[in-house]
Design a protein around this motif. Structure first.
Motif, short mmCIF file in Angstrom:
data_model
loop_
_atom_site.label_atom_id
_atom_site.label_comp_id
_atom_site.label_asym_id
_atom_site.label_seq_id
_atom_site.Cartn_x
_atom_site.Cartn_y
_atom_site.Cartn_z
N GLY A 193 0.85 -1.21 -0.01
CA GLY A 193 0.04 -0.12 -0.06
C GLY A 193 0.80 1.24 -0.01
N ARG A 194 0.30 2.33 -0.44
CA ARG A 194 1.13 3.67 -0.35
C ARG A 194 0.20 4.91 -0.16
N SER A 195 0.87 5.74 0.49
CA SER A 195 0.02 7.16 0.63
C SER A 195 0.96 8.12 0.29
N VAL A 196 0.29 9.15 -0.29
CA VAL A 196 1.14 10.33 -0.68
C VAL A 196 0.47 11.61 -0.10
N TYR A 197 1.06 12.39 0.51
CA TYR A 197 0.53 13.65 1.20
C TYR A 197 1.49 15.04 0.69
N VAL A 198 0.94 16.02 0.22
CA VAL A 198 1.66 17.03 -0.01
C VAL A 198 0.87 18.31 0.73
N ASP A 199 1.73 18.86 1.47
CA ASP A 199 1.09 19.88 2.59
C ASP A 199 0.11 19.41 3.16
N ASP A 200 0.15 18.26 3.54
CA ASP A 200 -0.95 17.69 4.41
C ASP A 200 -2.24 17.44 3.52
N ALA A 201 -2.21 17.47 2.46
CA ALA A 201 -3.27 17.29 1.58
C ALA A 201 -3.03 15.83 0.94
N PRO A 202 -4.11 15.07 0.71
CA PRO A 202 -3.86 13.86 0.23
C PRO A 202 -3.64 14.05 -1.30
N ALA A 203 -2.70 13.39 -1.90
CA ALA A 203 -2.33 13.62 -3.32
C ALA A 203 -2.57 12.11 -3.86
N ASN A 204 -2.55 10.83 -3.16
CA ASN A 204 -2.65 9.51 -3.82
C ASN A 204 -2.80 8.57 -2.51
N PHE A 205 -3.60 7.54 -2.74
CA PHE A 205 -3.58 6.71 -1.62
C PHE A 205 -4.10 5.22 -2.45
N GLU A 206 -2.98 4.26 -2.29
CA GLU A 206 -3.36 2.93 -2.65
C GLU A 206 -3.66 2.24 -1.49
N GLY A 207 -5.02 1.64 -1.32
CA GLY A 207 -5.28 0.88 -0.31
C GLY A 207 -4.97 -0.47 -0.56
N VAL A 208 -5.27 -1.51 0.41
CA VAL A 208 -4.92 -2.89 0.56
C VAL A 208 -5.60 -3.74 -0.64
N SER A 209 -5.08 -4.79 -0.89
CA SER A 209 -5.72 -5.72 -1.87
C SER A 209 -6.99 -6.26 -1.23
#
Length: 433
Positions: free
Chosen positions: A83-99
């Motif tokens: 899984g992966r999360s990406v935050y920019v200035d605390d704003a969500p940019a991308n979130f890959e959840g679990v399978s």
């Protein structure tokens, strides 16, 4: 613009439960009631507190979609992941959840706001329950009052996941204040790996980071966390981490510190069950006027357990490091094995390394030791390499890699280890004339 030094900013999480509102109010009280650190505070001994300021930083609006997309594309240090999360200035940019397979096993990996909304009972038990005792309580209060970004990972009993969960936290805006939070809950007999990475979009965007990480490792749980901090050198950073290890838990932390103008890292480890084994490794590269302030606390509340800490710092130019660590063994925690080592390599005569290891032992059947060493670069080795056409800076880089390899080899991913080496190389390369 109202800055955080005047008033903690409200979060964007709506319909928060009562328990969370109370914890945020407690955070506001902490932030307002506690004074800024001074040179007289023992917890800030040797730190340049006179140069520490959080004035004029504030949370900023979410960056444009193009920036979010570009930084998501740059979030590529770990290609194989659960899984992966990406935050920019605390704003969500991308979130890959679990399978689907992991979801059916009860694994939860969610953005903080969704985890609070969907699993309030779980979050009430763990979220913002572990503060710091090492001097940054004021800044933890600000984090608690303001935090909205982060990832929550929950792994049920007996579930083992080979691939890591990877969280990227970026800054982009001008004088942006960010408050990322990683919460890891590993139930009994589970096995997981987590990577947290902290980056700046450019070399110029000034920022304030107050991040918190909590690891709760149940009985016989195995947790491996890696941290890579490479903020730009116009960032002030506070990283407040806690680990709680129950019976027979195996926890390993590897931290890589490269960036920031001023970075303070507070790491607390609490062993609550016999048989637990917690390893803590760190490497830091400091240059120019950078200051890295490391404070650690290893607490053994249960006997027959192990904690082992190794922090290595390489210093160039006029940089400074501070290491202050304490091992505390509670009364009755017999047959404790606890170790603490800080090693500093001075690559310039103007660099400054300070070390304050300590012990507080209330049991009589233990093996505990602490030590710190500071050594200068071997000028004969440097001369030997320079005589063969290698510049002084490159020769220093080669010596640093040899010094750090003991820690880098602890990273269980060849890809991430190589990327860490590249980040260190980039730091030297940018200063080579």
């Amino acid at each position: 613009m109202t800055t955080i030094s005047e008033q903690p900013m409200p979060t964007s999480i709506t319909d928060e439960p009562t328990w969370l509102a109370k914890r945020r109010a407690t955070g506001v009280d902490l932030f307002k009631s506690l004074a800024m650190p001074t040179a007289r505070d023992e917890d800030w001994r040797f730190a340049s507190v006179g140069k520490l300021s959080i004035d004029d930083f504030a949370p900023v609006e979410a960056p444009a979609n193009a920036t979010l997309d570009a930084l998501t594309e740059r979030s590529n240090l770990v290609s194989t992941r659960a899984g992966r999360s990406v935050y920019v200035d605390d704003a969500p940019a991308n979130f890959e959840g679990v399978s689907q397979e992991l979801a059916e096993q009860g694994v939860i990996y969610l953005p903080l706001a969704e985890a609070i909304a969907q699993h309030p009972e779980l979050l009430e038990k763990y979220f913002l329950q572990e503060s710091t005792e090492l001097g940054s309580q004021k800044f933890f209060g600000l984090h608690a009052a303001t935090v909205k970004a982060g990832a929550v990972l929950y792994v049920p009993k007996g579930v083992e996941i080979a691939d890591p969960f990877v969280n990227y936290y970026w800054t982009s805006g001008a004088r942006s204040a960010v408050f990322p939070h990683t919460l890891v809950i590993a139930e009994d007999n589970s096995k997981i790996s987590v990577v947290d990475l902290f980056f700046s979009e450019t070399t110029e965007n000034e920022a304030l980071n107050i991040s918190v990480s909590n690891i709760h490792a149940g009985a016989n749980a195995h947790v491996f966390r890696k941290i890579v901090q490479d903020w730009n050198e116009k960032t002030v950073s506070f990283q407040l981490d806690t680990t709680v290890a129950e019976r027979d838990a195996q926890v390993q932390n590897v931290a890589v510190n490269i960036g920031a103008e001023r970075a303070r890292f507070e790491s607390q480890t609490r062993i609550e069950g016999p048989g637990a084994d917690v390893k803590m490794y760190s490497l830091t590269v400091a240059e120019e006027s950078q200051e890295f302030d490391q404070r650690t606390y290893q607490t053994h509340n249960a006997g027959n357990a192990v904690s082992d800490l190794l922090y290595k710092n390489a210093l160039l130019d006029n940089s400074r490091t501070i290491f202050s660590g304490l091992i505390k063994v509670a009364e009755g925690a017999q047959q404790t094995d606890a170790y603490q080592t800080n090693r500093n390599l001075l690559l310039d005569p103007t660099a400054d390394a300070n070390a304050l290891p300590g012990l507080e032992i209330l049991a009589n059947d233990v093996r505990c030791s602490h030590g710190a060493t500071t050594g200068n670069v071997d000028e004969a080795e440097l001369f030997y390499m320079m005589q063969r056409g290698i510049s002084r800076r490159v020769a220093m880089q080669l010596m640093v890699f040899g010094f750090f390899e003991e820690v880098i080899e602890k990273i269980d991913s060849d890809e991430l280890a190589e990327n860490v080496r590249q980040l260190i190389h980039n730091k030297f390369e940018s200063k080579i004339k």
